[in-house]
Each structure stands twice: as structure tokens, then as C-alpha cells.
Design an enzyme around this catalytic site. Structure first.
Site, mmCIF file in Angstrom:
data_model
loop_
_atom_site.group_PDB
_atom_site.id
_atom_site.type_symbol
_atom_site.label_atom_id
_atom_site.label_comp_id
_atom_site.label_asym_id
_atom_site.label_seq_id
_atom_site.Cartn_x
_atom_site.Cartn_y
_atom_site.Cartn_z
ATOM 1 N N ASP A 81 47.848 39.128 44.627
ATOM 2 C CA ASP A 81 48.960 40.000 44.547
ATOM 3 C C ASP A 81 49.091 40.723 45.750
ATOM 4 O O ASP A 81 49.955 41.824 46.226
ATOM 5 C CB ASP A 81 48.829 41.209 43.402
ATOM 6 C CG ASP A 81 47.583 41.700 43.411
ATOM 7 O OD1 ASP A 81 46.502 41.539 44.526
ATOM 8 O OD2 ASP A 81 47.115 42.931 42.726
ATOM 9 N N SER A 82 48.190 40.318 46.873
ATOM 10 C CA SER A 82 48.493 40.764 48.419
ATOM 11 C C SER A 82 49.761 40.207 48.904
ATOM 12 O O SER A 82 50.420 40.680 49.600
ATOM 13 C CB SER A 82 47.133 40.335 49.153
ATOM 14 O OG SER A 82 47.031 38.589 48.818
ATOM 15 N N ASP A 126 46.806 36.220 40.568
ATOM 16 C CA ASP A 126 46.514 37.570 40.288
ATOM 17 C C ASP A 126 47.310 38.144 39.153
ATOM 18 O O ASP A 126 48.570 37.788 39.235
ATOM 19 C CB ASP A 126 46.750 38.388 41.463
ATOM 20 C CG ASP A 126 45.241 38.580 42.019
ATOM 21 O OD1 ASP A 126 44.382 38.419 41.309
ATOM 22 O OD2 ASP A 126 45.348 38.921 43.439
ATOM 23 N N LYS A 137 43.299 36.098 37.517
ATOM 24 C CA LYS A 137 42.507 37.008 38.220
ATOM 25 C C LYS A 137 42.696 38.272 37.549
ATOM 26 O O LYS A 137 43.820 38.541 37.959
ATOM 27 C CB LYS A 137 42.143 36.658 39.450
ATOM 28 C CG LYS A 137 41.171 37.916 40.202
ATOM 29 C CD LYS A 137 40.703 37.529 41.649
ATOM 30 C CE LYS A 137 41.486 38.047 42.558
ATOM 31 N NZ LYS A 137 41.952 39.319 42.886
ATOM 32 N N GLU A 160 41.602 42.711 38.065
ATOM 33 C CA GLU A 160 40.491 43.668 38.750
ATOM 34 C C GLU A 160 39.815 44.508 37.766
ATOM 35 O O GLU A 160 40.593 44.844 36.824
ATOM 36 C CB GLU A 160 41.311 44.433 39.502
ATOM 37 C CG GLU A 160 41.929 43.782 40.774
ATOM 38 C CD GLU A 160 42.634 44.758 41.821
ATOM 39 O OE1 GLU A 160 42.525 45.735 41.615
ATOM 40 O OE2 GLU A 160 43.488 44.326 42.625
ATOM 41 N N GLU A 212 34.583 42.156 46.737
ATOM 42 C CA GLU A 212 35.251 42.847 47.952
ATOM 43 C C GLU A 212 34.808 43.978 48.287
ATOM 44 O O GLU A 212 34.450 44.885 47.875
ATOM 45 C CB GLU A 212 36.824 43.166 47.471
ATOM 46 C CG GLU A 212 37.852 43.418 48.720
ATOM 47 C CD GLU A 212 39.169 43.393 48.528
ATOM 48 O OE1 GLU A 212 39.802 42.752 47.570
ATOM 49 O OE2 GLU A 212 39.921 43.940 49.586
HETATM 50 O O1 KIV Z 1 45.222 39.912 46.536
HETATM 51 C C1 KIV Z 1 44.496 39.175 47.230
HETATM 52 O O2 KIV Z 1 44.857 38.723 48.134
HETATM 53 C C2 KIV Z 1 43.070 39.378 46.905
HETATM 54 C C3 KIV Z 1 42.086 39.074 47.718
HETATM 55 C C4 KIV Z 1 41.855 39.777 48.859
HETATM 56 C C5 KIV Z 1 40.707 38.733 47.071
HETATM 57 O O3 KIV Z 1 42.896 39.883 45.618
#
Ligand code: KIV
Length: 273
Positions: A53-54, A92, A122, A124, A191
Site C-alpha cells: 500500500d506504499s 496489502d 498482508k 498490519e 518493520e
Molecule cells: O507497503 C509496503 O511497501 C510495505 C513494506 C514497507 C513492507 O508494507
């Protein structure tokens, strides 16, 4: 095995990742958000692509990961899937699509799996999301956890500094990692936590840990592609190794192109019909 461009390829699965941990082979993971880069990373031998989600930051230009939607993540993930052949793709679950309850979390995970062809999701958090993890796993969807600095909670933390330096927070992280493993996660991202804590957690878990700013003892490493390729030049945390300076290279190349167009040097007589 699958046949792609006349080459037989052994695809990476959750079992491959588990096996890698058990034989001490480190797992390489990188983010990608589109077809072209996914294709390059797959060809370069990356084990896992994370459609992070980056994307909210590096693709859409938002300050945080919070605004990205499930539809937008599905768009990115389905583009990535079309570029890969061998590697395992994790997507994510974006903010707001799994925190309310486990039923909603499962519905979001199902949309990702059905509409993108990705291999895992994934999310959090630890104890707070355990019911959701169990429900998604029970539906046959592999789940990766994410502990330590969890960017979707940035407004709760207030900063992006190293997490779990204090014993109470470190203890919660140790307990959460165990809970995620027991709930059926196939791996967990750690992280920005102290290397010693990441080592302890990695040694205590059967499932692999993937670190970002969590030191050398994790079972694998992940970096955001824009950071490691030097597309983002302002972001220089201590944990980041920059393998290219694409910022400079792209600016230089595009400057040359602008120059050539203005100078009427491009296209020349061999570059036309
Ligand atoms: O969204 C992302 O890129 C991440 C990584 C930083 C692990 O969750």
C-alpha cells in the site's frame, strides 16, 4: 511447474518460503505496482513481490498509505500478476478494508484473490486483527502479518521512528508474532525494530520473518522499489541500501531528449519512415 516463453519454471509458494527458512536461504522481496517492473523483478530472480500500500505514496503521491482504496490496490496487483512467472505475489489489504470486523476482512481478501490472481494478502497488526487472520486463513487464503512500524497507524504513533525499543512494546511484539504464527500466517514482516529483537523473534518462530529496517537476522529482506532504485532521493533512512540512482539517470536522459527535440536533432533521417 509452468511453461512460459519456452522455459520451465518452478514457482515460489508458501512451502518454498518455509523451506528456504529451514535451510537458511534468505528470502528476497521487493515492492512492485505495475506490469513492467514486476516483469523485470521476476526475471532478476526475486522470490516475493509485495504489491504494497506504499503505492499510495510512491505511485499516487499521498503523504501516507491511508488514502489508497481496495479498487486501486486491485488495479496495481492485477497489473503485477500479468508480469510475473516465477515469484510469489503478496498484496496489502489497504487501510479501512479489514479493521472493522473479520467478515469485512475476509470479503476484502476474497476480492483481491478473485480479481487479481495474487497468491496472498498482508495486513498490519497483531492481537487486534487475529480474528480476521484466522477467518481469511480458514478460507484458504495465505496471510502475511506485519509488525513493528505499521504505517497505517501513523497517526497513532505520530512518527516513523524505530518501534519497540521499550520493553513493554517489545514484549507485545514478541507475543503478537507468536499469535500470528498460531493463527496460521505463513510469514511476518518486521518493520523498523531493533535488530536484536528481530533476531529473537526470527529464531522463536517457525515461519519466516521478512525485515525492513530490522537487521540482518531476519529470514528475508524487503525494500520499496522506488527507494532501492533511487527514484526517491529525499528518503534516506539508515536501513536503506540504494542500488541505483535512477533519479539522476532519468533526469539526465529526459534532459537529453528535450535538448535533441529542441535542437531538431531528433528524429533524424534514419528515425523516420
Ligand atoms: O507497503 C509496503 O511497501 C510495505 C513494506 C514497507 C513492507 O508494507
Amino acid at each position: 511447474m509452468s511453461v512460459h516463453a519456452n522455459k520451465e519454471v518452478k514457482k515460489v509458494t508458501t512451502h518454498t518460503l518455509q523451506k528456504m527458512k529451514s535451510v537458511g536461504e534468505k528470502i528476497s522481496m521487493i515492492t512492485a505496482y505495475d506490469y513492467s517492473f514486476a516483469r523485470l523483478f521476476d526475471e532478476a530472480g526475486i522470490d516475493v513481490i509485495l504489491v504494497g500500500d506504499s503505492a499510495s505514496n510512491v505511485m499516487a503521491g499521498h503523504e501516507t498509505t491511508l488514502p489508497i482504496t481496495l479498487d486501486q490496490m486491485i488495479y496495481h496487483a492485477s497489473s503485477v500478476i500479468r508480469g510475473i512467472n516465477r515469484c510469489f505475489v503478496v498484496v496489502d489489504l489497504p487501510f479501512g478494508t479489514y479493521q472493522a470486523n473479520s467478515k469485512e476482512a475476509l470479503a476484502s481478501a476474497i476480492r483481491i484473490m478473485k480479481e487479481t490472481g495474487a497468491h496472498a494478502v498482508k495486513l498490519e497488526g497483531g492481537e487486534e486483527v487475529l480474528e480476521s487472520v484466522k477467518r481469511i486463513v480458514a478460507a484458504g487464503i495465505p496471510v502475511m502479518g506485519h509488525l513493528g512500524l505499521t504505517p497505517q497507524s501513523i497517526y497513532k504513533f505520530g512518527t516513523y521512528t524505530v518501534r519497540a525499543r521499550e520493553e513493554a512494546e517489545a514484549n507485545k511484539l514478541r507475543a503478537d508474532a507468536k499469535l500470528l504464527e498460531e493463527a496460521g500466517c505463513f510469514g511476518v514482516v518486521l518493520e523498523k525494530i531493533p535488530a536484536q529483537l528481530a533476531r529473537e523473534v526470527s529464531e522463536s518462530l517457525i515461519i519466516p520473518t521478512i525485515g525492513i529496517g530490522a537487521g540482518m537476522h531476519c529470514d528475508g529482506q524487503v525494500l520499496v522499489m522506488h527507494d532501492m532504485l533511487g527514484i526517491n532521493t529525499e528518503f534516506k533512512p539508515r536501513f536503506l541500501r540504494q542500488y541505483l540512482n535512477l533519479y539522476e539517470q532519468i533526469i539526465g536522459a529526459v534532459k537529453n531528449y528535450v535538448h535533441d527535440v529542441k535542437a531538431k536533432d531528433f528524429p533524424n533521417d534514419k528515425e523516420q519512415y
